[in-house]
Scaffold this motif. Structure first.
Motif, PDB file in Angstrom:
ATOM      1  N   ASP A 100       0.826  -1.207   0.000  1.00 61.68           N
ATOM      2  CA  ASP A 100       0.000   0.000   0.000  1.00 61.68           C
ATOM      3  C   ASP A 100       0.858   1.254   0.000  1.00 61.68           C
ATOM      4  N   SER A 101       2.032   1.172   0.621  1.00 58.93           N
ATOM      5  CA  SER A 101       2.919   2.332   0.679  1.00 58.93           C
ATOM      6  C   SER A 101       3.429   2.731  -0.703  1.00 58.93           C
ATOM      7  N   ILE A 102       3.505   1.775  -1.616  1.00 59.31           N
ATOM      8  CA  ILE A 102       3.946   2.056  -2.990  1.00 59.31           C
ATOM      9  C   ILE A 102       2.786   2.600  -3.814  1.00 59.31           C
ATOM     10  N   ARG A 103       1.655   1.978  -3.665  1.00 49.86           N
ATOM     11  CA  ARG A 103       0.477   2.411  -4.433  1.00 49.86           C
ATOM     12  C   ARG A 103      -0.066   3.733  -3.914  1.00 49.86           C
ATOM     13  N   GLY A 104       0.016   3.962  -2.611  1.00 55.57           N
ATOM     14  CA  GLY A 104      -0.417   5.220  -2.023  1.00 55.57           C
ATOM     15  C   GLY A 104      -1.880   5.511  -2.296  1.00 55.57           C
ATOM     16  N   ASP A 105      -2.159   6.782  -2.539  1.00 57.90           N
ATOM     17  CA  ASP A 105      -3.546   7.202  -2.780  1.00 57.90           C
ATOM     18  C   ASP A 105      -3.836   7.352  -4.269  1.00 57.90           C
ATOM     19  N   GLN A 106      -3.124   6.614  -5.087  1.00 54.69           N
ATOM     20  CA  GLN A 106      -3.293   6.709  -6.538  1.00 54.69           C
ATOM     21  C   GLN A 106      -4.732   6.415  -6.950  1.00 54.69           C
ATOM     22  N   ARG A 107      -5.227   7.223  -7.844  1.00 50.15           N
ATOM     23  CA  ARG A 107      -6.554   6.994  -8.413  1.00 50.15           C
ATOM     24  C   ARG A 107      -6.443   5.873  -9.443  1.00 50.15           C
ATOM     25  N   LEU A 108      -7.245   4.839  -9.279  1.00 55.51           N
ATOM     26  CA  LEU A 108      -7.204   3.690 -10.175  1.00 55.51           C
ATOM     27  C   LEU A 108      -8.361   3.749 -11.162  1.00 55.51           C
ATOM     28  N   THR A 109      -8.212   3.056 -12.274  1.00 58.23           N
ATOM     29  CA  THR A 109      -9.310   2.973 -13.223  1.00 58.23           C
ATOM     30  C   THR A 109     -10.377   2.017 -12.675  1.00 58.23           C
ATOM     31  N   GLY A 110     -11.547   2.068 -13.272  1.00 57.33           N
ATOM     32  CA  GLY A 110     -12.631   1.188 -12.852  1.00 57.33           C
ATOM     33  C   GLY A 110     -12.372  -0.268 -13.152  1.00 57.33           C
ATOM     34  N   MET A 111     -11.304  -0.541 -13.901  1.00 60.27           N
ATOM     35  CA  MET A 111     -11.010  -1.919 -14.279  1.00 60.27           C
ATOM     36  C   MET A 111     -10.242  -2.681 -13.208  1.00 60.27           C
ATOM     37  N   THR A 112      -9.595  -1.949 -12.276  1.00 64.11           N
ATOM     38  CA  THR A 112      -8.870  -2.636 -11.198  1.00 64.11           C
ATOM     39  C   THR A 112      -9.199  -2.088  -9.812  1.00 64.11           C
ATOM     40  N   SER A 113      -9.958  -1.015  -9.726  1.00 65.10           N
ATOM     41  CA  SER A 113     -10.244  -0.431  -8.405  1.00 65.10           C
ATOM     42  C   SER A 113     -11.021  -1.389  -7.508  1.00 65.10           C
ATOM     43  N   TRP A 114     -11.683  -2.373  -8.110  1.00 64.74           N
ATOM     44  CA  TRP A 114     -12.466  -3.345  -7.341  1.00 64.74           C
ATOM     45  C   TRP A 114     -11.607  -4.462  -6.760  1.00 64.74           C
ATOM     46  N   GLN A 115     -10.371  -4.614  -7.258  1.00 61.79           N
ATOM     47  CA  GLN A 115      -9.541  -5.736  -6.831  1.00 61.79           C
ATOM     48  C   GLN A 115      -9.168  -5.629  -5.352  1.00 61.79           C
TER      49      GLN A 115
END
Length: 493
Positions: A100-115
Motif C-alpha cells: 500500500d505504501s507504494i500504491r499510495g492514494d493513486q486513483r485507479l481505473t474502474g477496471m482494477t479499483s475493485w480488486q
C-alpha cells in the motif's frame, strides 16, 4: 436647428472615418496582400525563387538542432515494465502483493479499483543489456536492441491522466480538454513548411495485427484547434487515394481545375473583403495546397523506386500499404521532402487482457520498422537534424489486472511513470534518463512530465515554449499549457 447647420454637420460626418470602417479597410488590405502572395507563388518565377513556406516572424527563437520531427505514437500505453524498465527485484517480488505504501492514494481505473489484491507480475520475456552503455531493452524488441547506442531512453515520464482519450489528447495538445491545437499544428503555424508542395504536418494511421483493436483515434488529435485551419494535419490513407477528394473527377483537366481555383479565389477574396473572416484565407490556402498535392502526393506514395535493400531493412510489411512498417518508410520519404512534422499513430497497445499473447504481436508490428527508420535516417545523413520520438500516452501497472497466472490477465493503465525514447535531432545518443523505484511504479529521480517533453521538443526546434503563444479566449495559449514546464537539458547533446 437651421437647415444650413444640419447640412454642415452632415458634411463633416461624411468626411469622418468610423472605427469599424477603418478596421475593415485595414483587414481588406491585409487579405489582398495574402491572396496576392498565394497566387504569386503559383507562378513559375515564384516557384524558381523559393520552395519554402515561412512561419511566424522571429521564429525560430534561436539556432535549432532539429529541422523536423517524426513522432511514432504508440496509442494505448506500451508496457514499460516488459519493454524498457527492468528491475531485478521484480523476479523475487513476483506474485507478492504490491505494498500500500507504494500504491499510495493513486486513483485507479474502474477496471482494477475493485480488486482486493494487486499481485506483482515480473517482466514476462526478459531482456538484455544493449549497446556500449549496457541499457536494458526487453526481448520483444530485438531490433530496437540494435539501436541502443542511437537513442535516449527516458524512463521517468509521467502524466496525471489515467484514461486513454484525455491522456492521448493531453500529450498531443497540452490539455486534457478537447479544442486545443495539436503539436504538429503548432509547428506548422510557427515554423511553416520546407516544401510548398506538401503540408507542414502529415499523419499516418495503422492498426495492430493482434486481436486487440485498440482505442479509437479522432481527427481532433491532429487538429488545429484555435489556430488557422490550414495548419491541421493532413492524413494519408493507404490505397489508390491517399487523400480524399484530392484527384480531379473524370473529365476535369488540370487546366480547368486551375481556372476553377482562380475563380474561387476571387469569390473568397470578395467574402474576405466583406467579412474579414480569417478562415477565408485558410480556405484559399487549402485549395491551393490541394492543387499542388495532386502531383506531389502520388510521387511520395509510389515506393517502386526504392531498392530491395530498403524493404529488407524495414521488413516485409513495408510492402503492404497501411501497415506501420509501410508508414515508417513513407515517413522517411516525407522527411526527405521537407515535411516539418510527421506523426504515425499505431493502435493496439491496450493490453488489459491476454498480455502474454497480445504484447509480443504488437511489438512485432513496430519493432523492426522503428529501428529501421533510425538506421535509414542515419545512413542518409538526416538523423542529426531529424528528431524521432517513440512512445505512448502512459505506461502499464506492475500488478496484474485479473488473477495472477491466468492467461487472460493483463496490465492496467499507469501514468505515474512510463518510458519514451528519442533519437537524433540534438538529443544525446546511447543515454538513459530518469529512474523509478524497485517496482517501476513511482519516479525517484529526474521526473519528466509530458509538458516537459513537449517543451524539450520545441527547444530542439529552436523554440522557447514560454514565448510561443496564441491569444484565445483571453489567454496566451501554449502547447505546454498554462502550468509550469521545463526543457529537459539533460537530454540535449
Amino acid at each position: 436647428m437651421t437647415d444650413s447647420l444640419q447640412n454642415e454637420i452632415g458634411l463633416k460626418q461624411s468626411q469622418l472615418t468610423t472605427r469599424r470602417a477603418l478596421l475593415g479597410g485595414s483587414v481588406t488590405g491585409i487579405g489582398a496582400m495574402a491572396l496576392n502572395q498565394l497566387l504569386a507563388n503559383e507562378s513559375p518565377a515564384a516557384a524558381a525563387e523559393t520552395d519554402v513556406s515561412p512561419g511566424l516572424p522571429g521564429l525560430p527563437h534561436f539556432a535549432p538542432k532539429a529541422k523536423r520531427v517524426i513522432y511514432l505514437f504508440q496509442s494505448g500505453g506500451p508496457s514499460h515494465i516488459d519493454l524498457f524498465d527492468h528491475k531485478e527485484s521484480l523476479d523475487k517480488l513476483h506474485g507478492t502483493d504490491l505494498p500500500d505504501s507504494i500504491r499510495g492514494d493513486q486513483r485507479l481505473t474502474g477496471m482494477t479499483s475493485w480488486q482486493k489484491s494487486f499481485p506483482v507480475v515480473k517482466p514476462l520475456w526478459g531482456g538484455k543489456r544493449c549497446g556500449e552503455h549496457g541499457t536494458w531493452i526487453g526481448n520483444p524488441l530485438p531490433h530496437t536492441q540494435t539501436i541502443a547506442d542511437e537513442i535516449s531512453i527516458v524512463r521517468s515520464m509521467w502524466t496525471e491522466a489515467i484514461n486513454h482519450d484525455p491522456a492521448v489528447t493531453y500529450i498531443n495538445t497540452g490539455s486534457q480538454q478537447i479544442g486545443h491545437a495539436s503539436m504538429g499544428s503548432w509547428l506548422s503555424y510557427g515554423l511553416g513548411s520546407e516544401n510548398e508542395d506538401f503540408p507542414a504536418y502529415m499523419v499516418l494511421l495503422s492498426q495492430g495485427t493482434g486481436k486487440n483493436p485498440g482505442q479509437p483515434l479522432f481527427s481532433r488529435l491532429w487538429g488545429s484547434g484555435y489556430l488557422p485551419s490550414s495548419h491541421q494535419g493532413v492524413m494519408l490513407r493507404p490505397g489508390a487515394n491517399p487523400v480524399l477528394y484530392l484527384q480531379n473527377p473524370a473529365g476535369v483537366s488540370r487546366d480547368s481545375r486551375r481556372n476553377l481555383l482562380d475563380t474561387l479565389g476571387q469569390l473568397n477574396q470578395m467574402h474576405w473583403d466583406s467579412s474579414g473572416d480569417p478562415e477565408t484565407l485558410a480556405r484559399i490556402e487549402a485549395y491551393e495546397m490541394a492543387y499542388r498535392m495532386q502531383t506531389s502526393v502520388p510521387d511520395l506514395t509510389d515506393v517502386s523506386d526504392e531498392p530491395e535493400s530498403t524493404f529488407e531493412l524495414y521488413g516485409e510489411d513495408s510492402r503492404r500499404p497501411g501497415t506501420f512498417a509501410a508508414n515508417c518508410l513513407l515517413a522517411r520519404r516525407m522527411a526527405e521532402h521537407g515535411v516539418r512534422f510527421i506523426q504515425l499513430f499505431h493502435r493496439g497497445w491496450d493490453q488489459h487482457v491476454s498480455l502474454e499473447h497480445q504484447l509480443p504481436r504488437q511489438c512485432k508490428d513496430v519493432d523492426q520498422a522503428s529501428a529501421a527508420l533510425v538506421k535509414d535516417l542515419k545512413r542518409l545523413g538526416m538523423l542529426k537534424d531529424t528528431l524521432v520520438v517513440w512512445g505512448g500516452e502512459f505506461g502499464r501497472t506492475v500488478y496484474s489486472q485479473g488473477e495472477l497466472g491466468n492467461p487472460s490477465s493483463g496490465r492496467d493503465h499507469h501514468g505515474r511513470c512510463f518510458t519514451t525514447w528519442m533519437a537524433g535531432g540534438g538529443v544525446k545518443a546511447g543515454f538513459d534518463y530518469g529512474t523509478t523505484d524497485e517496482f517501476a511504479y513511482n519516479i525517484v529521480e529526474n521526473p519528466v512530465h509530458i509538458r516537459d517533453l513537449n517543451a524539450t521538443i520545441l527547444h530542439l526546434l529552436g523554440i522557447d515554449h514560454s514565448r510561443f503563444t496564441f491569444k484565445f479566449r483571453g489567454l496566451s495559449q501554449r502547447l505546454t499549457g498554462v502550468e509550469e514546464a521545463h526543457v529537459v537539458d539533460g537530454l540535449v547533446s
